[in-house]
Design a protein around this motif. Sequence first.
Motif, mmCIF file in Angstrom:
data_model
loop_
_atom_site.group_PDB
_atom_site.id
_atom_site.type_symbol
_atom_site.label_atom_id
_atom_site.label_comp_id
_atom_site.label_asym_id
_atom_site.label_seq_id
_atom_site.Cartn_x
_atom_site.Cartn_y
_atom_site.Cartn_z
ATOM 1 N N PHE A 299 4.378 2.975 3.818
ATOM 2 C CA PHE A 299 4.015 1.622 3.409
ATOM 3 C C PHE A 299 3.672 0.778 4.631
ATOM 4 C CE2 PHE A 299 8.610 1.874 3.877
ATOM 5 C CZ PHE A 299 8.898 0.792 4.701
ATOM 6 N N THR A 300 3.092 -0.386 4.372
ATOM 7 C CA THR A 300 2.646 -1.294 5.431
ATOM 8 C C THR A 300 3.560 -2.509 5.495
ATOM 9 O OG1 THR A 300 0.366 -0.629 5.001
ATOM 10 C CG2 THR A 300 0.698 -2.614 6.316
ATOM 11 N N ILE B 202 2.799 0.771 10.069
ATOM 12 C CA ILE B 202 3.119 1.698 8.987
ATOM 13 C C ILE B 202 4.511 2.270 9.191
ATOM 14 C CG2 ILE B 202 2.472 3.855 7.845
ATOM 15 C CD1 ILE B 202 -0.418 3.294 8.694
ATOM 16 N N GLY B 203 5.344 2.171 8.155
ATOM 17 C CA GLY B 203 6.670 2.770 8.155
ATOM 18 C C GLY B 203 6.837 3.673 6.958
ATOM 19 N N SER B 204 8.064 4.161 6.754
ATOM 20 C CA SER B 204 8.315 5.032 5.607
ATOM 21 C C SER B 204 9.771 4.956 5.198
ATOM 22 C CB SER B 204 7.945 6.488 5.937
ATOM 23 O OG SER B 204 8.861 7.040 6.868
ATOM 24 N N LEU B 205 10.037 5.409 4.000
ATOM 25 C CA LEU B 205 11.392 5.602 3.505
ATOM 26 C C LEU B 205 11.399 6.840 2.636
ATOM 27 C CD1 LEU B 205 11.398 4.714 0.263
ATOM 28 C CD2 LEU B 205 11.368 2.426 1.239
ATOM 29 N N GLU B 206 12.571 7.331 2.341
ATOM 30 C CA GLU B 206 12.709 8.470 1.447
ATOM 31 C C GLU B 206 13.603 8.085 0.278
ATOM 32 O OE1 GLU B 206 14.030 11.805 3.779
ATOM 33 O OE2 GLU B 206 12.379 11.594 5.203
ATOM 34 N N LEU B 207 13.372 8.723 -0.852
ATOM 35 C CA LEU B 207 14.168 8.451 -2.037
ATOM 36 C C LEU B 207 14.175 9.667 -2.948
ATOM 37 C CD1 LEU B 207 11.870 7.971 -4.400
ATOM 38 C CD2 LEU B 207 11.788 5.688 -3.446
ATOM 39 N N ASN B 208 15.148 9.669 -3.827
ATOM 40 C CA ASN B 208 15.214 10.644 -4.906
ATOM 41 C C ASN B 208 14.657 9.972 -6.149
ATOM 42 O OD1 ASN B 208 16.158 12.191 -7.187
ATOM 43 N ND2 ASN B 208 17.683 13.160 -5.854
ATOM 44 N N ILE B 209 13.624 10.560 -6.734
ATOM 45 C CA ILE B 209 12.937 9.912 -7.844
ATOM 46 C C ILE B 209 13.848 9.743 -9.059
ATOM 47 C CG2 ILE B 209 11.999 11.957 -9.003
ATOM 48 C CD1 ILE B 209 10.119 8.672 -8.143
ATOM 49 N N LYS B 210 14.955 10.502 -9.109
ATOM 50 C CA LYS B 210 15.912 10.322 -10.198
ATOM 51 C C LYS B 210 16.802 9.106 -9.983
ATOM 52 C CE LYS B 210 16.126 15.143 -11.768
ATOM 53 N NZ LYS B 210 17.008 16.320 -12.002
ATOM 54 N N ASN C 253 0.805 -1.223 0.000
ATOM 55 C CA ASN C 253 0.000 0.000 0.000
ATOM 56 C C ASN C 253 0.840 1.276 0.000
ATOM 57 O OD1 ASN C 253 -1.280 -1.853 2.643
ATOM 58 N ND2 ASN C 253 -2.276 -1.885 0.658
ATOM 59 N N PRO C 254 1.745 1.455 -0.944
ATOM 60 C CA PRO C 254 2.577 2.660 -0.946
ATOM 61 C C PRO C 254 1.750 3.935 -1.103
ATOM 62 C CG PRO C 254 2.783 1.484 -3.031
ATOM 63 C CD PRO C 254 2.028 0.584 -2.108
ATOM 64 N N VAL C 255 2.085 4.950 -0.311
ATOM 65 C CA VAL C 255 1.448 6.268 -0.344
ATOM 66 C C VAL C 255 2.564 7.304 -0.355
ATOM 67 C CG1 VAL C 255 0.045 7.904 0.952
ATOM 68 C CG2 VAL C 255 -0.656 5.505 0.808
ATOM 69 N N VAL C 256 2.449 8.324 -1.209
ATOM 70 C CA VAL C 256 3.560 9.223 -1.514
ATOM 71 C C VAL C 256 3.344 10.615 -0.903
ATOM 72 C CG1 VAL C 256 4.820 10.363 -3.388
ATOM 73 C CG2 VAL C 256 4.052 7.984 -3.649
ATOM 74 N N GLU C 257 4.426 11.154 -0.317
ATOM 75 C CA GLU C 257 4.463 12.544 0.147
ATOM 76 C C GLU C 257 5.619 13.270 -0.530
ATOM 77 O OE1 GLU C 257 5.413 15.250 4.122
ATOM 78 O OE2 GLU C 257 5.341 13.064 4.293
ATOM 79 N N PRO C 258 5.359 14.319 -1.307
ATOM 80 C CA PRO C 258 6.450 15.099 -1.901
ATOM 81 C C PRO C 258 7.202 15.865 -0.814
ATOM 82 C CG PRO C 258 4.318 15.594 -2.927
ATOM 83 C CD PRO C 258 4.037 14.823 -1.697
ATOM 84 N N LEU C 259 8.539 15.874 -0.908
ATOM 85 C CA LEU C 259 9.364 16.577 0.068
ATOM 86 C C LEU C 259 10.048 17.805 -0.523
ATOM 87 C CD1 LEU C 259 11.065 13.542 1.863
ATOM 88 C CD2 LEU C 259 9.007 14.799 2.558
#
Length: 301
Positions: A40-41, A51-59, A25-31
Motif C-alpha cells: 500500500f501507499t 510503499i509499505g506492506s503488511l501481512e494478514l490471515n484472510i480468515k 492503492n492496496p495490491v495483494v500477494e498470496p503467501l
Amino acid sequence: MKWKKLGQVFCPDNQFYWMKTHAANPVVEPLGNDFFRIYFTSRDEKNRSSIGSLELNIKNPFKILNLSTKPLVSPGDLGLFDDSGAATGWLTIINEKKYLYYLGWNLGITVPWRNTIGLAINKPGETNFVKYSKAPILDRSEVDPYSISYPSILIENDLWRMWYGSNLSWGSTEKDMSHVFKYAESTDGIHWDRKGVIVLPLKNKNEFALSKPFVLKDNDIYKMWYAFRGNGYRIGYAESDNGIQWERMDEKVGIDVSDSGWDSETIEYAYIFDHVGTRYMFYNGNNYGKTGFGLAVLEKS
C-alpha cells in the motif's frame, strides 16, 4: 454482483516518519495457505508517498501481522521522476521474481503533477526491492504527452498486456484534466509498445477521470474494476471479449459508499482476488486512502 463489506482493515496513525497517513492503492500477494501480503501507499508529513506492506490471515483480516517498519520503495532523489513520491501500481511475480510497478510523482507549477510508471524488482532470496532504473519504464511520449497513471497487467501466452491511465488534456487544477485508460503490450515487462489506443473513455461531460484499472480474465471474459470520478470517486465495472473494446456496466458493480464512516464519501482503487472459492475486494474509502483500506466479499448467488 453484490459485495458484502466486512469493514475497515487498516489505517495508519503516525506509525513511522514515512507512514504518517494513508494506506492507498492496496495490491495483494498470496503467501500460501490463508496468508497474504498487502502492499500500500502511505504519506509522510510533506505528503510524499512511499510503499509499505503488511501481512494478514484472510480468515481474520483485522489482525495485522508484520507491518513493515521501513519503506519498500521510497521517493527518488531531487529532480527524478519519483522525487515527490512512489505509489503502488501492480505486482507481477515470475519464477519468484517480483516486479512491482509503481507510480512516480513529480509536483508541477503550471499543472498540479506529472505521473509516470517506474519499476522496482525483488529477486528470489533477497529482502529488498531495487529500482530498475532512475528513469521511468513508461514515460511521457507522443502518444501519452501529459501524464500517465496506474497500470494493470496480465500475461497471456508470453505476451504482457497492460491497461493504464493517460491524460488527454491537462489544466491548472485536477478537475481540468481528461484522464482515460489506454493499452500497451510487451514481451519482457520492461519495454512497452504503445499505440495510443483508448480502451475506456469518459462517460459524459460530468466525468473527468478514470483511475487505477484492475483487470482479470474469467474464462473468456475480461473484467475490469476501476475508479471513476465526477463529484467524488466511485468504483465502476466493465467487460470485454478481447481486452480492447470494453462495455461499461457501472450499474452492475454491486458496491457503493456507506451511509456513514470511513467509506461514506468516496470508494476507489479496488483490488480483486480469489481464495478458496471466495472472491475478495480490497478498496479505499474517503480521501484517496487517508482512511485506510477495507475488505469486501462477493456474495454468492
